[in-house]
Scaffold this motif. Structure first.
Motif, PDB file in Angstrom:
ATOM      1  N   GLU A  20     -15.833   4.317   1.378  1.00 42.01           N
ATOM      2  CA  GLU A  20     -14.728   5.223   2.194  1.00 42.01           C
ATOM      3  C   GLU A  20     -13.631   4.164   2.607  1.00 42.01           C
ATOM      4  N   ARG A  21     -13.966   3.104   2.520  1.00 41.24           N
ATOM      5  CA  ARG A  21     -12.821   2.031   3.066  1.00 41.24           C
ATOM      6  C   ARG A  21     -11.446   2.193   2.029  1.00 41.24           C
ATOM      7  N   PRO A  22     -10.544   2.114   2.751  1.00 48.78           N
ATOM      8  CA  PRO A  22      -9.263   2.123   1.827  1.00 48.78           C
ATOM      9  C   PRO A  22      -8.912   0.948   1.184  1.00 48.78           C
ATOM     10  N   LEU A  23      -8.288   1.216   0.349  1.00 44.79           N
ATOM     11  CA  LEU A  23      -7.924   0.070  -0.556  1.00 44.79           C
ATOM     12  C   LEU A  23      -7.053  -1.004   0.206  1.00 44.79           C
ATOM     13  N   SER A  68       0.923  -1.412  -0.117  1.00 45.81           N
ATOM     14  CA  SER A  68      -0.112   0.127  -0.091  1.00 45.81           C
ATOM     15  C   SER A  68       0.792   1.515  -0.074  1.00 45.81           C
ATOM     16  N   THR A  69       0.458   2.363  -1.043  1.00 47.54           N
ATOM     17  CA  THR A  69       1.067   3.587  -1.002  1.00 47.54           C
ATOM     18  C   THR A  69       0.197   4.758  -0.491  1.00 47.54           C
ATOM     19  N   GLY A  70      -1.115   4.591  -0.122  1.00 51.22           N
ATOM     20  CA  GLY A  70      -2.163   5.571   0.355  1.00 51.22           C
ATOM     21  C   GLY A  70      -3.435   4.821   0.315  1.00 51.22           C
ATOM     22  N   PRO A  71      -4.317   5.629   0.658  1.00 51.77           N
ATOM     23  CA  PRO A  71      -5.702   5.155   0.823  1.00 51.77           C
ATOM     24  C   PRO A  71      -6.295   4.533  -0.329  1.00 51.77           C
ATOM     25  N   ARG A  72      -6.042   4.876  -1.458  1.00 54.30           N
ATOM     26  CA  ARG A  72      -6.746   4.074  -2.706  1.00 54.30           C
ATOM     27  C   ARG A  72      -5.678   3.873  -3.716  1.00 54.30           C
ATOM     28  N   SER A  73      -4.210   3.551  -3.426  1.00 54.23           N
ATOM     29  CA  SER A  73      -3.107   3.173  -4.120  1.00 54.23           C
ATOM     30  C   SER A  73      -2.139   1.939  -3.696  1.00 54.23           C
ATOM     31  N   ALA A  74      -1.562   1.462  -4.482  1.00 52.38           N
ATOM     32  CA  ALA A  74      -0.483   0.248  -4.127  1.00 52.38           C
ATOM     33  C   ALA A  74       0.455   0.381  -5.347  1.00 52.38           C
ATOM     34  N   LEU A  75       1.577  -0.235  -4.925  1.00 55.79           N
ATOM     35  CA  LEU A  75       2.510  -0.753  -5.936  1.00 55.79           C
ATOM     36  C   LEU A  75       2.549  -2.203  -6.000  1.00 55.79           C
TER      37      LEU A  75
END
Length: 560
Positions: free
Chosen positions: A505-508, A478-485
């Motif tokens: 609103e749940r995070p990724l 995870s790199t943020g609430p709605r992003s990942a690498l």
């Protein structure tokens, strides 16, 4: 703790009440009832009569509830008071030189359990052997939740006529009153958008745990992780027989697979309030669940010691049975079936027990009732029980025929293989960075890191994981609430963004991206489809994942 003498007192009550506790369930009932005596004119003292299988848990429960005034039983019988309360007929109650109010500690009187199972002629709490001394009733009032119990008392013990009162059920009423707190209990249990399955077991060999020990493992193995959470309410005697540590050892695999152990004293009512479906046995908790309107499946229903006159037999006949095999389908089916109307079988005066009980108690104390309405305090909050599953087996269906690819995922905790471990082992294994079961790390097909870090840190971690564990095809951080690498073991990578509606609103969850990615990698599909967008269905969530170019240190992941 040594009791202080009257010279230490600040408030001087006019009446003294003794609560006589036999067991952990009885303690819970008496704490309910004594809450109705919130009055400067009344002082409440507790004592513990020995002999219960859960006796060792009684005093800690009372202390946790704030009770300090606990006198030894032998001292209690020597000091007359204005009134005594008990929720079990056992324990030489005839020795009390005080008018006694006797009540059940569960849902009515159903089981013929004396010093050994089945030794009584009538149900425990209705048998003259418990309720009399030298032919005379031991209580001034016998309280019941339903008139049918009063009628059985009259048949079994005619000398008690005129002493029985039907008041309803305090435990049930406290759950009714807590309906508006359902969301806070579900939040404490970390249910999220899932359904909560509460497994209820009484004690002895005929109970759910005694007769169908593997059922909990089967539930955890067959119910998809993202659709269900499972909690166990076990009778206090189960906990007290060998202690919490032993129970946790016996259930260690299930706990690792996400099982929540509800504490034996408080918590079970909050868990029932939070539940969506209950799998149970002949115990009171199962009946309370059905009376609350929850779908119930009976997994064990031992009738050997049930009083033939008890409505519990009618209750058992009205509910569906959980058979072996296809557990998930049976749970899903009962959730869609009509609820059996059983609330009136064992309980009358729904929501009205506080007023009726208080009236009886104040009458015996010769005191006018307070002017305020009678009600119980709120149920205690559950201690937070965060979900700590850190490894999953993944089943996936992938569709690539349309303009956008779609994946339907079902994850199951890897710690719960159930009855088909070989088949489960063929599914890809996703292991999270927080996993502590070192022996399974080399079996990981994918890794996830759910706690967000910078992209630089995420990339370094992902490369280290796929290099250290050659079986792993991908790692997702995870790199943020709605992003990942997402990093492939070949060294290519892509940023993954969740483009779903802002209403969710749940995070990724990086572990979900890892599950989708490893399922995709197994299909040897081109990763270019992710650049256009991939829709992922899992539990109640719909993710729309889109890949884009990563930082310059990585090549863009495009080929299989």
């Amino acid at each position: 703790m040594k009791r202080r003498g009257p010279e230490w007192a600040t408030i001087f009550p006019d009446r003294e009440v003794l609560a006589v506790v036999r067991s952990v369930p009885a303690a819970g009932r008496l704490l309910d009832v004594t809450s109705l005596l919130a009055d400067d004119r009344i002082g409440v003292t507790f004592t513990v009569t020995p002999g219960s299988a859960s006796e060792s848990g009684v005093e800690p429960l009372l202390r946790a509830a704030g009770v300090e005034d606990i006198v030894p039983w032998e001292e209690a019988v020597e000091e007359p008071r204005h009134l005594a309360l008990a929720a079990s007929g056992k324990g030489d109650l005839h020795r009390l030189d005080t008018p006694l109010v006797l009540m059940p500690h569960g849902a009515g009187h159903n089981r013929r359990v004396g010093e050994s199972p089945g030794s009584l002629e009538a149900a425990s709490g209705l048998d003259p052997a418990e309720l009399s001394h030298e032919g005379e009733p031991i209580a001034a009032r016998f309280l019941f939740s339903h008139r049918e119990q009063l009628e059985r008392l009259h048949r079994s013990f005619p000398a008690a006529r005129g002493r029985g009162v039907v008041v309803g059920d305090p435990a049930f009423d406290r759950m009714l009153a807590a309906a508006g707190r359902r969301d806070r209990y579900r939040e404490a249990l970390d249910v999220g958008g899932r359904r909560l399955v509460v497994v209820s077991s009484t004690w002895n060999r005929g109970s759910l745990l005694g007769a169908r020990r593997d059922l909990i493992r089967d539930l955890l193995a067959e119910l998809p992780y993202d659709e269900y959470r499972v909690a166990l309410v076990a009778h206090p005697n189960v906990w007290q027989s060998r202690g919490r540590s032993q129970l946790e050892l016996w259930l260690s695999e299930e706990i690792e697979a996400g099982l929540v152990l509800i504490p034996p004293s408080e918590g079970w009512r909050a868990a029932l309030t939070a539940s969506d479906v209950v799998v149970g046995d002949v115990g009171s908790v199962t009946y309370y669940a059905a009376a609350l309107g929850r779908p119930v499946l009976l997994a064990a229903f031992d009738t050997d010691d049930i009083d033939p006159g008890s409505p519990l037999l009618e209750f058992g006949a009205a509910l569906p049975r959980l058979t072996s095999g296809g557990v998930a389908d049976q749970v899903d089916r009962v959730l869609r079936s009509p609820i059996a109307p059983v609330a009136d079988l064992l309980i009358e005066h729904h929501g009205g027990s506080a007023a009726r009980l208080r009236s009886v108690l104040y009458s015996l104390l010769s005191l006018p009732e307070p002017g305020r309405a009678a009600y119980y305090p709120p149920l205690p909050d559950l201690e937070p029980c965060p979900d700590d599953v850190t490894a999953w087996r993944v089943a996936a269906e992938i569709t690539t025929a349309g303009p956008e690819a779609e994946l339907r995922l079902r994850r199951h905790p890897s710690a719960a293989p159930g009855r088909a471990p070989a088949r489960a082992a063929t599914r890809p294994l996703v292991v999270d960075a927080e996993d502590t079961v070192v022996p399974r790390w080399d079996a990981a097909d994918a890794w996830s890191r759910r706690r967000a870090r910078t992209e630089r840190d995420a990339g370094a971690w992902a490369k280290e994981r796929v290099n250290a564990h050659p079986r792993a095809r991908v790692a997702v951080a995870s790199t943020g609430p709605r992003s990942a690498l997402l990093v492939h073991r070949r060294g290519a990578a892509m940023r993954v963004h969740d483009e779903r509606s802002q209403e969710d609103e749940r995070p990724l969850d990086a572990s979900l991206v890892a599950a989708a990615a490893v399922a995709w990698a197994r299909r040897e599909e081109t990763w270019r489809a992710w650049h256009r967008g991939v829709t992922v269905h899992v539990g109640d969530r719909v993710l729309r994942l889109r890949g884009s170019r990563p930082s310059p240190e990585f090549d863009l992941l495009e080929e299989p």
